[in-house]
Design a protein around this motif. Structure first.
Motif, PDB file in Angstrom:
ATOM      1  N   ALA A  95       0.811  -1.219   0.000  1.00  0.00           N
ATOM      2  CA  ALA A  95       0.000   0.000   0.000  1.00  0.00           C
ATOM      3  C   ALA A  95       0.849   1.276   0.000  1.00  0.00           C
ATOM      4  N   ASP A 102      -1.887   3.656   0.473  1.00  0.00           N
ATOM      5  CA  ASP A 102      -3.090   3.633  -0.359  1.00  0.00           C
ATOM      6  C   ASP A 102      -3.572   2.189  -0.437  1.00  0.00           C
ATOM      7  N   GLU A 104      -6.504   1.083  -1.290  1.00  0.00           N
ATOM      8  CA  GLU A 104      -7.284   0.792  -2.501  1.00  0.00           C
ATOM      9  C   GLU A 104      -6.348   0.244  -3.579  1.00  0.00           C
ATOM     10  N   MET A 107      -5.353  -3.355  -2.520  1.00  0.00           N
ATOM     11  CA  MET A 107      -6.407  -4.347  -2.775  1.00  0.00           C
ATOM     12  C   MET A 107      -6.531  -4.632  -4.272  1.00  0.00           C
ATOM     13  N   THR A 108      -6.370  -3.595  -5.076  1.00  0.00           N
ATOM     14  CA  THR A 108      -6.413  -3.775  -6.535  1.00  0.00           C
ATOM     15  C   THR A 108      -5.274  -4.678  -6.975  1.00  0.00           C
ATOM     16  N   TRP A 153     -14.427  -9.460  -4.752  1.00  0.00           N
ATOM     17  CA  TRP A 153     -14.233  -8.309  -5.643  1.00  0.00           C
ATOM     18  C   TRP A 153     -15.499  -8.077  -6.418  1.00  0.00           C
ATOM     19  N   VAL A 155     -14.761  -4.515  -3.960  1.00  0.00           N
ATOM     20  CA  VAL A 155     -14.719  -4.323  -2.512  1.00  0.00           C
ATOM     21  C   VAL A 155     -16.066  -3.801  -2.023  1.00  0.00           C
ATOM     22  N   TYR A 163      -7.205  -3.896   4.340  1.00  0.00           N
ATOM     23  CA  TYR A 163      -7.811  -4.788   3.345  1.00  0.00           C
ATOM     24  C   TYR A 163      -9.223  -5.233   3.744  1.00  0.00           C
ATOM     25  N   PRO A 165     -12.241  -4.125   3.275  1.00  0.00           N
ATOM     26  CA  PRO A 165     -13.337  -4.134   2.302  1.00  0.00           C
ATOM     27  C   PRO A 165     -13.337  -5.316   1.327  1.00  0.00           C
TER      28      PRO A 165
END
Length: 204
Positions: A95, A102, A104, A107-108, A153, A155, A163, A165
């Motif tokens: 992250a 970050d 998001e 997670m991506t 997926w 989220v 993580y 979400p």
């Protein structure tokens, strides 16, 4: 025999406000006042180990030595089975950006790597937490907790942090980020490890 903690004040060696708030909330019923490393202006030591317990020990002992107080450190992360346990101890590193963390983006990346690996559902994973409480004399105690689940997926949810979400615990149809925080704390990896810590260091 686990060494007991005296007094109601505990230094937690973290600069992560989400983690600090979660620990403080779980320990509230035991009358424990939590102080974060940030409030004490402690530097963040470099985490050079390749295990959760190794990194937790670095942080706990550094804080205990610097302050003369017992210090609790948490090293935690997510291990994804189809990625051979990654990101593991590098959970936060995934992250990291020049402007802070970050999740998001992290997670991506996790979803992209699972897709590239051809991982089919359920994409099993575990949240893992290792707690180390260290005393200024060098003694320490270790407590570990695991929350199994699967990754989803896209989220979902606005609670939690990290993580949460994309993580759906076993036995639930919702993600950690869709849960009431109090409910999450009863089943989470950190909640389980902290329950062992309280039982070991405060009870009896």
């Amino acid at each position: 025999m686990t060494r007991k903690l005296e007094g109601g004040k505990l230094l937690v060696a973290t600069h992560n406000k989400g983690k600090l708030n979660e620990i403080a909330e779980i320990l509230t019923p035991y009358g424990v006042t939590v102080i974060g490393a940030g409030e004490m202006d402690l530097p963040e030591p470099e985490e050079t180990e390749d295990t959760f317990v190794g990194n937790a020990r670095i942080k706990a002992h550094a804080a205990a030595r610097a302050t003369g107080l017992p210090a609790l450190s948490d090293d935690s992360g997510i291990t994804i089975d189809a990625l051979n346990g990654a990101p593991g101890v590098y959970t936060a590193d995934w992250a990291q950006t020049p402007n802070g963390r970050d999740f998001e983006m992290a997670m991506t990346r996790a979803n992209d790597e699972l897709t590239a690996a051809g991982a089919s559902a359920p994409r099993t994973a575990q949240f893992r937490c290792t707690l180390v409480v260290a005393w200024p004399d060098g003694h320490d105690e270790v407590f570990e907790g695991v929350m199994p689940g699967q990754l989803v997926w896209p989220v979902r949810g606005g609670h939690g942090f990290g993580y949460d979400p994309m993580f759906q615990p076993d036995g639930y149809e919702i993600t950690c980020a869709e849960m009431d925080p109090a409910e999450k704390n009863t089943i989470s990896h950190r909640g389980k490890a902290l329950a062992q810590f309280v039982q070991g260091c405060f009870s009896g």
